[in-house]
Design a protein around this motif. Structure first.
Motif, PDB file in Angstrom:
ATOM      1  N   THR A   1       0.815  -1.206   0.000  1.00 32.55           N
ATOM      2  CA  THR A   1       0.000   0.000   0.000  1.00 32.55           C
ATOM      3  C   THR A   1       0.850   1.258   0.000  1.00 32.55           C
TER       4      THR A   1
ATOM      5  N   GLN B   1       0.498   4.112  -3.152  1.00 28.85           N
ATOM      6  CA  GLN B   1      -0.218   5.358  -2.964  1.00 28.85           C
ATOM      7  C   GLN B   1       0.678   6.557  -3.252  1.00 28.85           C
TER       8      GLN B   1
ATOM      9  N   HIS C   1       2.547   9.683  10.790  1.00 23.20           N
ATOM     10  CA  HIS C   1       2.649   8.378  10.132  1.00 23.20           C
ATOM     11  C   HIS C   1       1.922   7.330  10.972  1.00 23.20           C
ATOM     12  N   PRO C   2       1.353   6.301  10.332  1.00 20.79           N
ATOM     13  CA  PRO C   2       0.675   5.239  11.070  1.00 20.79           C
ATOM     14  C   PRO C   2       1.666   4.180  11.562  1.00 20.79           C
TER      15      PRO C   2
ATOM     16  N   GLU D   1       1.439   0.462   9.743  1.00 20.84           N
ATOM     17  CA  GLU D   1       0.295  -0.436   9.614  1.00 20.84           C
ATOM     18  C   GLU D   1      -0.013  -0.637   8.130  1.00 20.84           C
ATOM     19  N   LYS D   2      -0.257  -1.872   7.754  1.00 16.85           N
ATOM     20  CA  LYS D   2      -0.632  -2.165   6.371  1.00 16.85           C
ATOM     21  C   LYS D   2      -1.990  -1.545   6.058  1.00 16.85           C
ATOM     22  N   GLY D   3      -2.145  -1.116   4.823  1.00 14.41           N
ATOM     23  CA  GLY D   3      -3.419  -0.588   4.378  1.00 14.41           C
ATOM     24  C   GLY D   3      -3.644   0.870   4.706  1.00 14.41           C
ATOM     25  N   LYS D   4      -2.677   1.519   5.336  1.00 14.01           N
ATOM     26  CA  LYS D   4      -2.809   2.937   5.660  1.00 14.01           C
ATOM     27  C   LYS D   4      -1.793   3.724   4.838  1.00 14.01           C
ATOM     28  N   PRO D   5      -2.097   4.992   4.536  1.00 20.04           N
ATOM     29  CA  PRO D   5      -1.136   5.801   3.778  1.00 20.04           C
ATOM     30  C   PRO D   5       0.139   6.030   4.587  1.00 20.04           C
TER      31      PRO D   5
ATOM     32  N   THR E   1       0.046  11.339   6.605  1.00 20.23           N
ATOM     33  CA  THR E   1      -1.177  12.141   6.553  1.00 20.23           C
ATOM     34  C   THR E   1      -0.816  13.557   6.971  1.00 20.23           C
TER      35      THR E   1
END
Length: 139
Positions: free
Chosen positions: A20, A24, A67-68, A125-129, A132
């Motif tokens: 991901t 992105q 960041h996540p 975390e997977k699936g997060k940009p 932000t």
């Protein structure tokens, strides 16, 4: 392995990875550049490692963002000032490191007279940009 070949391999690897964070598009100011170097899943299937080379022109800054996951910075060139919300600024020079905790809102500025370059490694975390941008209400 020469630098051109290394960069070419890194770019081809990044293009073939379905992670991901690589797929992105991330906002970057005109005076900065992020070159994705590698992206790998971790043993813990909820996280991935994402590594990039970030450059920032002399006097330029990158806006407040988070960041996540955790970020590990190694400054390769220049002098950077990082500002975390509610904390005094931190200056990091070439050869020095900085740890950025999960979700910490921060900004970066190149206070040196040359283009600054850092190696940024994120465990996210997977699936997060990858990042932000923060809005002013989050201050």
């Amino acid at each position: 392995m020469n630098k051109i070949l290394t960069i070419t391999i890194a770019l081809l690897a990044a293009a073939s990875i379905s992670g991901t964070a690589v797929a992105q598009t991330q906002p970057t100011p005109q005076s900065s550049m992020r070159k994705n170097l590698q992206n790998h899943d971790l043993h813990n299937t909820e996280r991935e490692v994402f590594q990039s080379e970030v450059s920032l022109e002399a006097g330029a800054s990158f806006p407040r963002h988070s960041h996540p996951g955790e970020e590990f910075i190694y400054v390769l060139k220049g002098t950077w000032v990082y500002q975390f919300d509610g904390q005094p600024p931190i200056t990091v020079k070439a050869g020095e490191t900085l740890f950025i905790p999960y979700g910490a809102v921060h900004s970066a500025k190149n206070v040196g007279g040359e283009t600054g370059i850092e190696l940024a490694t994120h465990v996210i975390e997977k699936g997060k940009p990858l990042l932000t941008l923060a809005n002013e209400e989050q201050k």
